[in-house]
Write a protein that holds these residues in place. Sequence first.
Motif, PDB file in Angstrom:
ATOM      1  N   SER A 125       0.827  -1.208   0.000  1.00 50.60           N
ATOM      2  CA  SER A 125       0.000   0.000   0.000  1.00 50.60           C
ATOM      3  C   SER A 125       0.861   1.257   0.000  1.00 50.60           C
ATOM      4  CB  SER A 125      -0.935  -0.002   1.210  1.00 50.60           C
ATOM      5  OG  SER A 125      -0.199  -0.002   2.426  1.00 50.60           O
ATOM      6  N   TRP A 128       2.133   1.799  -3.482  1.00 50.28           N
ATOM      7  CA  TRP A 128       1.077   2.323  -4.349  1.00 50.28           C
ATOM      8  C   TRP A 128       0.868   3.815  -4.114  1.00 50.28           C
ATOM      9  CZ3 TRP A 128      -3.836   4.361  -3.281  1.00 50.28           C
ATOM     10  CH2 TRP A 128      -4.661   4.535  -4.401  1.00 50.28           C
ATOM     11  N   CYS A 132       1.568   6.937  -6.748  1.00 51.80           N
ATOM     12  CA  CYS A 132       0.519   7.909  -7.086  1.00 51.80           C
ATOM     13  C   CYS A 132       0.985   9.339  -6.835  1.00 51.80           C
ATOM     14  CB  CYS A 132      -0.747   7.618  -6.281  1.00 51.80           C
ATOM     15  SG  CYS A 132      -1.597   6.101  -6.762  1.00 51.80           S
TER      16      CYS A 132
END
Length: 207
Positions: A125, A128, A132
């Motif tokens: 996570s 990710w 982003c």
Amino acid sequence: MAVAAMEGKVLKLRIHPRNFSNEELIVNIDALSKEKFQLQCHDIIEIFPPEEPETANQKSHLLLQVKALPQDVQSKGGPLSISNDVAQAFGLVGVREVRVRKVEREKVGLDLLEIKFKDQCLTRSEMWRFTCSLIGRCVYQGKKLEFAGIRSQVCNLWSQGQNTSCGAIVKNTRAVYRSASAHVFLFIQISQEMWDFDPCGDLYFDK
């Protein structure tokens, strides 16, 4: 990397230390507008020595993104100024003039980038969210990145199947995270019989 760009303009280059500004690029947008060179915030510009033809191999050209900065910082930085570490990485130290042109973000988008980290544990996570946060930014090999306490460095970049020195991160860019300090834990279970001897001098483990 094939780049679609507007006509370039030769500008005087300044190099600033980190104690002057932490920004990699300082552009005086108002001063350039008077010279009929229009730039806006978030534009991506390509910087390279003026003696190089614009159709030359562009893998070594520097790509940076224009940011909104206070007017006093823009005026002190001159029409164009880059940080000392960026200038060293691209061989621009001692260069007095450079050719600058605006390029399209989609044309300099990266297919893949490798990010190296050390002495840290990153969950999927966190990777990710980190990826982003990078969308829309320009990166180059050796650039140090930091996000939510995560410290890392860009080690490799690919665009159109070729290794390149810099580029822009777009939505389709894939990020690969490499650990420089991977640990392997080997657990060995032993019992008392493995080192205790019986009255005859034999290990209980061998019986």
